[in-house]
Design an enzyme around this catalytic site. Structure first.
Site, PDB file in Angstrom:
ATOM      1  N   HIS A 163       0.823  -1.054  -0.089  1.00  0.00           N
ATOM      2  CA  HIS A 163      -0.172  -0.006  -0.031  1.00  0.00           C
ATOM      3  C   HIS A 163       0.819   1.067   0.062  1.00  0.00           C
ATOM      4  O   HIS A 163       0.754   2.077  -0.969  1.00  0.00           O
ATOM      5  CB  HIS A 163      -0.934  -0.053   1.166  1.00  0.00           C
ATOM      6  CG  HIS A 163      -1.814   1.316   1.336  1.00  0.00           C
ATOM      7  ND1 HIS A 163      -3.184   1.029   0.841  1.00  0.00           N
ATOM      8  CD2 HIS A 163      -1.613   2.344   1.769  1.00  0.00           C
ATOM      9  CE1 HIS A 163      -3.715   2.405   1.189  1.00  0.00           C
ATOM     10  NE2 HIS A 163      -2.684   3.055   1.543  1.00  0.00           N
ATOM     11  N   GLU A 164       1.758   1.140   0.840  1.00  0.00           N
ATOM     12  CA  GLU A 164       2.524   2.542   0.751  1.00  0.00           C
ATOM     13  C   GLU A 164       3.252   2.652  -0.180  1.00  0.00           C
ATOM     14  O   GLU A 164       3.552   3.716  -0.694  1.00  0.00           O
ATOM     15  CB  GLU A 164       3.641   2.512   2.231  1.00  0.00           C
ATOM     16  CG  GLU A 164       2.729   2.334   3.624  1.00  0.00           C
ATOM     17  CD  GLU A 164       1.605   3.149   3.752  1.00  0.00           C
ATOM     18  OE1 GLU A 164       1.283   4.224   3.125  1.00  0.00           O
ATOM     19  OE2 GLU A 164       0.493   2.664   4.432  1.00  0.00           O
TER      20      GLU A 164
HETATM   21  N1  B3K Z   1      -1.812   8.143   4.350  1.00  0.00           N
HETATM   22  C1  B3K Z   1      -1.418   7.484   5.690  1.00  0.00           C
HETATM   23  C2  B3K Z   1      -2.457   7.928   6.567  1.00  0.00           C
HETATM   24  C3  B3K Z   1      -2.253   9.084   7.350  1.00  0.00           C
HETATM   25  C4  B3K Z   1      -3.189   9.367   8.572  1.00  0.00           C
HETATM   26  C5  B3K Z   1      -3.129  10.953   8.889  1.00  0.00           C
HETATM   27  N2  B3K Z   1      -4.055  10.887   9.987  1.00  0.00           N
HETATM   28  C6  B3K Z   1      -1.293   6.061   5.613  1.00  0.00           C
HETATM   29  C7  B3K Z   1      -1.794   5.384   4.317  1.00  0.00           C
HETATM   30  O1  B3K Z   1      -3.156   5.566   4.223  1.00  0.00           O
HETATM   31  O2  B3K Z   1      -1.031   4.992   3.592  1.00  0.00           O
HETATM   32 ZN    ZN Z   2      -2.879   5.185   2.091  1.00  0.00          ZN
END
Ligand code: B3K
Ligand code: ZN
Length: 878
Positions: free
Chosen positions: A304-305
């Site tokens: 995902h990341e």
């Molecule tokens: N984008 C981050 C989530 C950030 C949350 C901030 N409160 C993780 C993710 O969805 O990949």
């Molecule tokens: Zn995300």
């Protein structure tokens, strides 16, 4: 912390471009445990896209201690700017200028875990959504994309590793035992993707060559004691990189890719450009410390990341209302990746189970909101199952409507057209339209309206004409602020089974080229199939083709038939779940026919168990009972005790009736050889542990001994923790001994101790709340660590409906005590916990009064955070 009478609401309709944009950012961090200095140099210029009048420029900044401020090299005079608790206003800045500043931060005091903070002995950051304004003055919004250069300096012994985004430049030594490192990110990015890490870390390294031949150095940094738990994460990363090239033609774009695992983190992980920061839960795994689900979770979150590098970072969100642009699409991508790596059918079932349990519940609560919300008080409250998981379903529907080739064409258009830009979900849908030539105007309702649509279907067979007509009615329930919604565009995939259970050839009277796909667009619509020699049994919503609730008047016998024959694996499973729900709900009602239905159900269960050809993974899904929360959703007023008792009754009945058969299957599935994480072995372990659950419910001496044996054999954490869970749920004499043994063995491993807390918090024993309270004093617990709070308090409030909703209201009081305590420490985590009260109106009068009282206690509190206030006030209103 919010101080006014009630916090402001931000509206999508008020969106305006910024008057000035930032082109480049140079940051210099002088890291000290007490008093870190941040020196910033921004180049700004008028934004050509801004058409309004603006003489002043407001930069965000919260909790910053200003040291100095310079514009184009000269110190700013007091009459040229103002500072309040939200930021810095420049009254009359030039068209183009350089703004330099120095601020002081106190990272060691930062318990909110946003901005710059300490986790253990390291420094790290979390900037999404609005953390960067806690680091320096900035236009802290995603549509401001700038080039970042970062210099970090710190003590050489305590912080040998110094990381930031992009590619490494030079590093060197400084006086006083300090050193520095420089990083440059060539890709313009919004501030929420900024990150730094400084610490005494070890790493494992690998490499990846992209399709066009770019070598990339991959590293995973962890605290030294965890260095033997990184391999699975690294392999998952490499597989993700390859997959994104093959499926979407997307290559990585820097020389290095770094991942750092930290123990104190508000969510799962963060996709900062080139420097992903992870909750250690989604990195660290060894067979003796991590379960199969942990392994799968790591693979999914690493992917995902990584996938965010294109869907989120290269193309980002114009504003936070567009969050699902990156999150929905990226969840869809990680789900598809996991399906390709593992067992697609099982993955789909698990995802839908989760969607129904959590997202449908959210949609049917005062916190309901569209995939693209129209307003918020605190954006951190909108990182929800609706934005993420329903958002992923909305992308999946578009992918299915277009088919694989056109969907790929559409994503190619998307990446070409918007690379380097901050865009909207509407821009995304337009790419789908441009690739396919279809009009998706009506489809966009999925983004704009909250609530789970309901389809009510009826079938009529006309033997004389040999036609079958399916009449489909749709409705979308009212949700807070949204009434009388227009009809949606709903893809309903169907099959028709003949009396032998075979799929009949589909021939639609309207000549549709994809006759299995019914595009429901009207409030009421009829679809006709012709040339059918006999009356079919319809198989509806195959593969869960849309996130809707489906009503069709199936008889129990038809469900049994579908369970046995449907060529769609998802629907085979779903028919079984529907049947199980019917039985359970009858038992809850204590209806006289309950006993017969249970006997029938036990037969069907037995047949499925003994069917020689079954795949263990699918069988474990088929034989699992619907959860207490899911059953609760089917009731007008949730019967907390009744639901728990009915599930226990069914488990015990099956455990007793099928005892010896369960036992022999359990033995056949026993662990052989070395632990492996493959769909096959995971499926076997799942099934084996499910059988052990039923055996234990039978109350037989033998079964409980098996749990102890399985615990002691210690093959892997999946088996160990399952055995411990079963023992901890009852009165077995060995209960305390095993719990103590586990804690003695794992007291130094925080992630494993999370499991220990969670097992006890999920127990249905009478003394659970008392235990949870006592466990807060355990040396391994810490209220400032989100994983610990989730493991103990979160598991109790969200994973144990029977105890949390106990009639005396003590669960509610305890939760609100914790929310108020946590609000002063970490408002994001406090708000998250409070969501477990949102569905309070679904309970009986006595519980409603108790819950309302507690929610009012929160809403009436002075100086409460915006995060918690929003959840409390909306829960009370809805
Ligand atoms: N984008 C981050 C989530 C950030 C949350 C901030 N409160 C993780 C993710 O969805 O990949
Ligand atoms: Zn995300």
């Amino acid at each position: 912390m919010w101080k006014e009478a009630s916090p402001r609401t931000i509206y999508l309709k008020d969106y305006q471009p910024v008057p000035w944009v930032i082109r480049t950012v140079d940051l210099d961090f002088r890291l000290h445990e007490k008093g870190t200095r941040v020196i910033s140099r921004l180049t700004l210029e008028r934004n050509p896209a801004f058409t309004g009048q603006a003489a002043e420029l407001r930069l965000d900044g919260e909790g910053l201690k200003p040291v100095w401020l310079r514009l184009d090299g000269s110190e700013l005079h007091g009459d040229a700017y103002g500072i309040d608790d939200q930021g810095l206003v420049l009254f009359n800045p030039p068209e183009q200028f350089v703004l330099e500043s120095e601020v002081e931060l106190a990272p060691e005091k930062n318990t909110t875990l946003q901005g710059l903070y300490r986790s253990g002995s390291m420094f790290c950051t979390q900037c999404e959504a609005e953390g960067f304004r806690h680091i320096t003055w900035y236009l802290d919004r995603p549509d401001v994309m700038a080039r970042f250069k970062v210099r970090l300096e710190a003590d050489r012994d305590k912080y040998p590793v110094l990381l930031s985004n992009g590619n490494p430049l030079e590093r060197g030594e400084l006086p006083d035992n300090r050193h520095y490192a420089e990083w440059e990110d060539p890709h313009p990015k919004p501030s929420y993707l900024f990150a730094l890490v400084a610490g005494k870390l070890k790493y494992i390294e690998d490499s990846f060559e992209t399709a066009s031949g770019r070598p990339v150095r991959l590293r995973i940094y962890v605290e030294p004691e965890n260095i033997d738990k990184c391999d699975h994460a690294m392999q998952s990363l490499i597989r993700s990189m390859r997959w994104d090239e093959e499926k979407y033609g997307r290559e990585y774009d820097l020389d290095v890719f770094n991942i750092v695992a930290v123990n104190d983190f508000n969510m799962g992980a963060m996709e900062n450009k080139g420097l992903n920061i992870f909750n250690s839960k989604y990195v660290l795994a060894r067979p003796d410390t991590a379960t199969d689900d942990d392994y799968l979770g790591i693979e999914a979150v690493i992917a995902h990341e990584y996938f965010h590098n294109w869907t989120g970072n290269r193309i980002t969100c114009r504003d936070w209302f567009q969050l699902s642009l990156k999150e929905g699409f990226t969840v869809y991508r990680d789900q598809e990746f996991s399906s390709d790596m593992g067992a697609r059918g099982i993955k789909r079932i698990d995802d839908v189970r989760m969607l129904r349990a959590h997202q449908f519940a959210e949609d049917d609560s005062p916190m309901a909101h569209p995939v693209r919300p129209a307003s918020y008080m605190e954006i951190n409250n909108f990182y929800t199952v609706t934005v993420y998981e329903k958002g992923a379903e909305v992308v999946r529907m578009q992918a299915n409507l277009l088919g694989p080739e056109l969907f790929r064409k559409a994503t190619d258009i998307y990446f070409d057209r918007f690379d380097g830009q901050a865009v909207t979900t509407d821009d995304f849908v337009r790419c789908m339209e441009d690739a396919s030539g279809r009009d998706l105007t009506q489809f966009r309702h999925w983004y704009d309206y909250a609530g789970t649509p309901e389809l009510t279907v009826q079938g009529e067979y006309h033997p004389d004409e040999q036609v079958y007509r399916l009449q489909v009615r749709q409705s979308v329930p009212d949700t807070p602020g949204q009434k009388n919604k227009p009809p949606f565009h709903i893809p309903l995939v169907v099959g028709l089974l003949d009396s032998h259970g075979r799929d009949m050839p589909l021939d639609r009277s309207d000549g549709s080229a994809r006759p299995e796909l019914l595009e429901v667009m009207e409030k009421e619509q009829t679809f006709e199939f012709r040339n059918l020699p006999e009356a079919p049994v319809p198989s509806l919503l195959r593969g869960f083709s849309a996130p809707v609730k489906l009503n069709y008047p199936y008889s129990d016998a038809e469900l049994v038939f579908l369970m046995a024959h449907d060529s769609d694996g998802f629907n085979r499973w779903d028919a079984g779940q529907e049947l199980a729900q019917r039985v359970l709900l009858k038992l809850v009602e204590q209806a006289p026919e309950g006993a017969d239905m249970l006997a029938e159900f036990t037969h069907a269960f037995h047949r499925a168990l003994d069917a020689a050809h079954s795949d263990p993974a699918l069988l474990s899904e088929v034989l699992s009972l619907p959860s207490e929360s899911l059953l609760g959703e089917r009731m007008e007023v949730v019967d907390v005790e009744g639901i728990h008792a009915a599930r226990e009754q069914v488990k015990a009945h099956i455990g007793k009736r099928l005892h010896d058969d369960l036992l022999s299957h359990y033995r056949d599935l026993g662990e052989e050889g070395e632990y492996q994480v493959t769909p096959e072995t995971i499926g076997r372990r799942r099934l084996k542990n499910l059988l052990l659950t039923y055996l234990t419910a039978s109350g037989s001496r033998e079964a409980v001994d098996l749990c102890v044996q399985q615990y002691q054999a210690g093959h892997n954490m999946t088996d160990v923790i399952h055995a411990l869970t079963l023992v901890a749920d009852g009165d077995h004499p060995a209960r305390q001994e095993l719990l103590d043994d586990f804690a003695a063995r794992w007291h130094a491993d925080p992630l494993v101790m999370d499991k220990w807390f969670s097992v006890q918090a999920r127990s249905s024993r009478k003394d659970t709340l008392e235990r949870v309270m006592a466990l807060q004093e355990h040396p391994a617990f810490s209220i400032t660590n989100p994983n610990k709070v989730r493991a103990l308090i979160g598991s109790f409030a969200m994973g144990n409906p029977f105890c949390f909703h106990s009639a005396d209201g003590k669960g509610y009081t305890f939760l609100v005590d914790k929310v108020l305590q946590l609000d002063g420490i970490n408002p994001q985590i406090a708000a998250r916990l409070l969501r477990s009260m949102a569905r309070w109106r679904h309970y009986d009068k006595a519980r409603r009064e108790l819950a309302r009282g507690q929610l009012e206690r929160v809403a009436g509190q002075n100086g409460i955070s915006r995060d918690v206030y929003e959840v409390a006030s909306k829960s009370l209103q809805g």
